[in-house]
Design a protein around this motif. Sequence first.
Motif, PDB file in Angstrom:
ATOM      1  N   VAL A  50       4.421 -22.782  50.591  1.00 33.91           N
ATOM      2  CA  VAL A  50       4.838 -22.438  49.227  1.00 33.91           C
ATOM      3  C   VAL A  50       6.349 -22.210  49.221  1.00 33.91           C
ATOM      4  O   VAL A  50       6.920 -21.742  50.205  1.00 33.91           O
ATOM      5  N   VAL A  51       6.973 -22.579  48.109  1.00 31.25           N
ATOM      6  CA  VAL A  51       8.399 -22.368  47.879  1.00 31.25           C
ATOM      7  C   VAL A  51       8.500 -21.599  46.571  1.00 31.25           C
ATOM      8  O   VAL A  51       7.903 -22.001  45.571  1.00 31.25           O
ATOM      9  N   VAL A  52       9.250 -20.491  46.583  1.00 37.82           N
ATOM     10  CA  VAL A  52       9.308 -19.622  45.408  1.00 37.82           C
ATOM     11  C   VAL A  52      10.722 -19.564  44.856  1.00 37.82           C
ATOM     12  O   VAL A  52      11.669 -19.243  45.587  1.00 37.82           O
ATOM     13  N   GLY A  82       4.424 -20.740  55.082  1.00 40.04           N
ATOM     14  CA  GLY A  82       3.145 -21.408  55.207  1.00 40.04           C
ATOM     15  C   GLY A  82       2.007 -20.612  54.607  1.00 40.04           C
ATOM     16  O   GLY A  82       2.022 -19.384  54.609  1.00 40.04           O
ATOM     17  N   MET A  83       1.026 -21.328  54.092  1.00 35.98           N
ATOM     18  CA  MET A  83      -0.191 -20.683  53.607  1.00 35.98           C
ATOM     19  C   MET A  83      -0.980 -20.183  54.807  1.00 35.98           C
ATOM     20  O   MET A  83      -0.992 -20.824  55.859  1.00 35.98           O
ATOM     21  N   GLU A  84      -1.622 -19.048  54.650  1.00 36.04           N
ATOM     22  CA  GLU A  84      -2.383 -18.434  55.731  1.00 36.04           C
ATOM     23  C   GLU A  84      -3.836 -18.303  55.318  1.00 36.04           C
ATOM     24  O   GLU A  84      -4.150 -18.272  54.123  1.00 36.04           O
ATOM     25  N   ALA A  92      -1.411 -16.698  45.483  1.00 35.92           N
ATOM     26  CA  ALA A  92      -1.447 -15.525  46.372  1.00 35.92           C
ATOM     27  C   ALA A  92      -0.490 -15.731  47.539  1.00 35.92           C
ATOM     28  O   ALA A  92       0.204 -14.789  47.958  1.00 35.92           O
ATOM     29  N   ALA A  93      -0.432 -16.943  48.066  1.00 38.20           N
ATOM     30  CA  ALA A  93       0.496 -17.239  49.161  1.00 38.20           C
ATOM     31  C   ALA A  93       1.945 -17.094  48.697  1.00 38.20           C
ATOM     32  O   ALA A  93       2.784 -16.554  49.427  1.00 38.20           O
ATOM     33  N   ALA A  94       2.245 -17.557  47.484  1.00 42.84           N
ATOM     34  CA  ALA A  94       3.602 -17.431  46.950  1.00 42.84           C
ATOM     35  C   ALA A  94       3.990 -15.957  46.796  1.00 42.84           C
ATOM     36  O   ALA A  94       5.098 -15.553  47.165  1.00 42.84           O
ATOM     37  N   ARG A  95       3.080 -15.161  46.270  1.00 44.96           N
ATOM     38  CA  ARG A  95       3.355 -13.722  46.121  1.00 44.96           C
ATOM     39  C   ARG A  95       3.557 -13.059  47.487  1.00 44.96           C
ATOM     40  O   ARG A  95       4.460 -12.244  47.664  1.00 44.96           O
ATOM     41  N   ARG A  96       2.731 -13.420  48.462  1.00 48.49           N
ATOM     42  CA  ARG A  96       2.836 -12.823  49.799  1.00 48.49           C
ATOM     43  C   ARG A  96       4.155 -13.202  50.458  1.00 48.49           C
ATOM     44  O   ARG A  96       4.858 -12.355  50.997  1.00 48.49           O
ATOM     45  N   GLY A 103      10.971  -8.541  50.271  1.00 54.06           N
ATOM     46  CA  GLY A 103      10.643  -7.186  49.844  1.00 54.06           C
ATOM     47  C   GLY A 103      10.482  -7.069  48.331  1.00 54.06           C
ATOM     48  O   GLY A 103      10.337  -5.975  47.807  1.00 54.06           O
ATOM     49  N   HIS A 104      10.475  -8.204  47.618  1.00 53.14           N
ATOM     50  CA  HIS A 104      10.335  -8.219  46.159  1.00 53.14           C
ATOM     51  C   HIS A 104       8.895  -8.583  45.777  1.00 53.14           C
ATOM     52  O   HIS A 104       8.232  -9.344  46.469  1.00 53.14           O
ATOM     53  N   GLU A 105       8.472  -8.054  44.625  1.00 51.25           N
ATOM     54  CA  GLU A 105       7.202  -8.462  44.031  1.00 51.25           C
ATOM     55  C   GLU A 105       7.474  -8.939  42.608  1.00 51.25           C
ATOM     56  O   GLU A 105       8.402  -8.480  41.953  1.00 51.25           O
ATOM     57  N   ALA A 106       6.628  -9.871  42.145  1.00 50.82           N
ATOM     58  CA  ALA A 106       6.833 -10.514  40.850  1.00 50.82           C
ATOM     59  C   ALA A 106       5.833 -10.014  39.822  1.00 50.82           C
ATOM     60  O   ALA A 106       4.674  -9.759  40.142  1.00 50.82           O
ATOM     61  N   ASP A 107       6.282  -9.915  38.565  1.00 46.35           N
ATOM     62  CA  ASP A 107       5.370  -9.630  37.453  1.00 46.35           C
ATOM     63  C   ASP A 107       4.471 -10.826  37.184  1.00 46.35           C
ATOM     64  O   ASP A 107       3.294 -10.671  36.885  1.00 46.35           O
ATOM     65  N   SER A 108       5.056 -12.036  37.286  1.00 48.90           N
ATOM     66  CA  SER A 108       4.265 -13.247  37.035  1.00 48.90           C
ATOM     67  C   SER A 108       4.725 -14.365  37.961  1.00 48.90           C
ATOM     68  O   SER A 108       5.878 -14.397  38.385  1.00 48.90           O
ATOM     69  N   VAL A 109       3.793 -15.277  38.244  1.00 46.72           N
ATOM     70  CA  VAL A 109       4.074 -16.434  39.091  1.00 46.72           C
ATOM     71  C   VAL A 109       3.449 -17.648  38.408  1.00 46.72           C
ATOM     72  O   VAL A 109       2.283 -17.610  38.023  1.00 46.72           O
ATOM     73  N   ALA A 110       4.241 -18.708  38.254  1.00 50.74           N
ATOM     74  CA  ALA A 110       3.756 -19.935  37.608  1.00 50.74           C
ATOM     75  C   ALA A 110       3.991 -21.132  38.522  1.00 50.74           C
ATOM     76  O   ALA A 110       5.061 -21.281  39.112  1.00 50.74           O
TER      77      ALA A 110
END
Length: 187
Positions: A50-52, A82-84, A92-96, A103-110
């Motif tokens: 995943v690339v964020v 990499g996806m785990e 979920a992989a992108a958020r992880r 050290g950041h978390e997102a409100d939303s992921v698209a």
Amino acid sequence: MSDDRDELAWDLLDAEVAYSCPGFDVRREEVRLPDGTETDFDYLSEPESVVVLPFTPDGNVVVIEEWRQAVRRVNRSLPVGGMEPEDDDREAAARRELREETGHEADSVAFLTSVEPANGVANSVLHFFVARGCTPTAEQELDHNESIRVDTTTLDVLREHIAERGIRDGRTTLGVLYYDAFGAEKS
């Protein structure tokens, strides 16, 4: 019964892992080409990644600076990983990965798109995401072989660095340019 097989397809005769290390394998396959020739084909095999493209609430982009031993320099890029097996899905992989590397978390992921960046020599698949409302919530959780520092920049500066060839990471370049051309809900 119709034969839906493409006339360009190769027949797989045998396969083995020629070399394995953390993160990827090199696979060797014996194949038969459409003209009947039998030969070997080696390629890099790795898990999907995943690339964020992460935006903070004020519209800045969270980037990482990471030592890349293969090119022996610090590389400025988007968070990638990499996806785990424990990932429920690509989101979920992108958020992880965002959390672990920055050290950041997102409100939303698209979801943006998926690409095969080097399908002539690798089975790599990259899934691109845009993350919004990214705020620092924890410490980085880096793998044993990661040397990463976190920074923020503007999308305009990131574009300028790409245009000036200051960013050489293909995943970052593709992610930013794809977002500019086709991206979901622009800031």
